[in-house]
Design an enzyme around this catalytic site. Structure first.
Site, PDB file in Angstrom:
ATOM      1  N   LYS A  51       9.505  53.915  57.006  1.00  0.00           N
ATOM      2  CA  LYS A  51       9.497  53.285  55.678  1.00  0.00           C
ATOM      3  C   LYS A  51      10.736  52.411  55.514  1.00  0.00           C
ATOM      4  O   LYS A  51      10.665  51.284  55.045  1.00  0.00           O
ATOM      5  CB  LYS A  51       9.453  54.358  54.580  1.00  0.00           C
ATOM      6  CG  LYS A  51       8.068  55.003  54.463  1.00  0.00           C
ATOM      7  CD  LYS A  51       8.064  56.231  53.587  1.00  0.00           C
ATOM      8  CE  LYS A  51       6.697  56.913  53.688  1.00  0.00           C
ATOM      9  NZ  LYS A  51       6.664  58.234  53.051  1.00  0.00           N
ATOM     10  N   GLN A  95      10.200  62.321  49.675  1.00  0.00           N
ATOM     11  CA  GLN A  95       9.321  62.659  50.807  1.00  0.00           C
ATOM     12  C   GLN A  95       8.851  64.116  50.702  1.00  0.00           C
ATOM     13  O   GLN A  95       9.663  65.019  50.533  1.00  0.00           O
ATOM     14  CB  GLN A  95      10.089  62.427  52.124  1.00  0.00           C
ATOM     15  CG  GLN A  95       9.239  62.601  53.358  1.00  0.00           C
ATOM     16  CD  GLN A  95       8.156  61.531  53.492  1.00  0.00           C
ATOM     17  OE1 GLN A  95       8.375  60.353  53.260  1.00  0.00           O
ATOM     18  NE2 GLN A  95       6.956  61.959  53.870  1.00  0.00           N
ATOM     19  N   ASP A 118       4.607  56.085  45.079  1.00  0.00           N
ATOM     20  CA  ASP A 118       3.646  56.927  45.805  1.00  0.00           C
ATOM     21  C   ASP A 118       2.395  57.197  44.960  1.00  0.00           C
ATOM     22  O   ASP A 118       1.364  57.595  45.489  1.00  0.00           O
ATOM     23  CB  ASP A 118       4.300  58.279  46.138  1.00  0.00           C
ATOM     24  CG  ASP A 118       4.670  58.398  47.611  1.00  0.00           C
ATOM     25  OD1 ASP A 118       4.110  57.621  48.415  1.00  0.00           O
ATOM     26  OD2 ASP A 118       5.495  59.267  47.944  1.00  0.00           O
TER      27      ASP A 118
END
Ligand code: NDP
Length: 282
Positions: A51, A95, A118
């Protein structure tokens, strides 16, 4: 059979994104993405590195905050609040999975929904299910882009999603329903799964079981999307679909690797650019 080349599509989309980033930078806005990683889960470390690499390649302002596994929930929540308040960051991503002593629900709720690139905040999940999405989970968003690029018209099609996770299965089903497909969600308790999968014009599989979907479970001419990322007996990366068999039955199919994976990361970047654009309009 035709291959859906996620890698090539992701590269094309990233070129467009780079132009969008340059246009924003000219206006004095640099899209900012901060990724918070707690602990040392090896798979998470790889995802986070990818990422960061992609964000930097696209010209983002990007940062990874690596915290020790014993970081307290309170400290993590305080840090998230600091990034919520800081206008330099348009996207905040924590994460998953988190260490057991930290509540995933509390953490997801703490992220400003407008920075939740997200799309896992309950408000964004609710907006999606209400049919007014703002932030969409990247994996299903990437699959919708594949449908667009390969002219897969969902309208009136029978779609089956195998897997009901919040990050893939559920949002995937809703997005396809919004595209006017008739959608069924299957899971580990589904009876007679192969009859169901065989009825699908569009089959999306996200279960995490190597090569689970075999040719006899797929309708001739179906579109097959394989989200799974597993290791086979020889530790080679493989999907949830037995690609070598199913490719001869499907009309369109995604490979693993080179299918859904590269699109997921691209959509995350796209969502961050959107968040930066939205913030700049305020
Ligand atoms: P989860 O483990 O959260 O969910 C798996 C789902 O599959 C559950 O709903 C489970 O059912 C269902 N399931 C498991 N076994 C079976 C079975 N034998 N038959 C029918 N259904 C079954 O997984 P995720 O959604 O997070 O991920 C799925 C896969 O996709 C993984 O391999 C993951 O690595 C990969 N992935 C890939 C991404 C990419 O970018 N390429 C992104 C995200 C995930 P139940 O609910 O009943 O337990």
């Amino acid at each position: 059979m035709k291959l859906i080349d996620g890698k090539a599509l992701a590269e094309t989309l990233q070129l467009h994104l780079k132009d969008e980033v340059e246009a924003l930078v000219k206006k004095g806005i640099v899209p900012g993405l901060v990724v918070i990683l707690v602990g040392e889960n090896p798979a998470s470390q790889v995802y986070v590195r990818n990422k960061e690499k992609t964000a930097l390649k696209l010209g983002f302002h990007s940062k990874v905050v690596r915290l020790p596994a014993d970081t307290s929930e309170a400290d993590l929540l305080t840090l998230i609040e600091e990034y919520n308040q800081d206008e330099a960051w348009h996207g905040i991503l924590v994460q998953l999975p988190l260490p057991k002593h930290i509540s995933e629900e509390k953490v997801l709720l703490a992220i400003d929904p407008n920075k939740d690139v997200d799309g896992f905040h309950p408000m964004n999940m609710g907006r999606l299910w209400a049919g007014n999405p703002v932030m969409i989970p990247s994996t299903p968003a990437g699959i919708m882009e594949m449908f667009k690029a390969y002219q897969v018209d969902l309208s009136g099609q029978r779609a089956v999603v195998v897997g009901r996770s919040n990050i893939v299965g559920k949002p995937m089903a809703q997005l396809m329903m919004m595209g006017n497909a008739t959608v069924t969600i299957a899971h580990s308790r589904t009876k007679n799964l192969s009859a169901l999968t065989k009825s699908a014009d569009i089959l999306v599989v996200a279960i995490g079981v190597a090569k689970f979907i075999t040719a006899d479970m797929v309708k001739k001419g179906a579109v097959v999307i394989d989200v799974g990322m597993n290791r086979d007996e020889s530790l080679k990366l493989c999907g949830d679909v037995d690609f070598d068999e199913v490719k001869d039955v499907a009309r369109l199919i995604t490979p693993v690797p080179g299918g859904v994976g590269p699109m997921t990361i691209t959509m995350l970047m796209e969502q961050t650019v959107r968040a930066a654009q939205l913030a700049s309009q305020k």
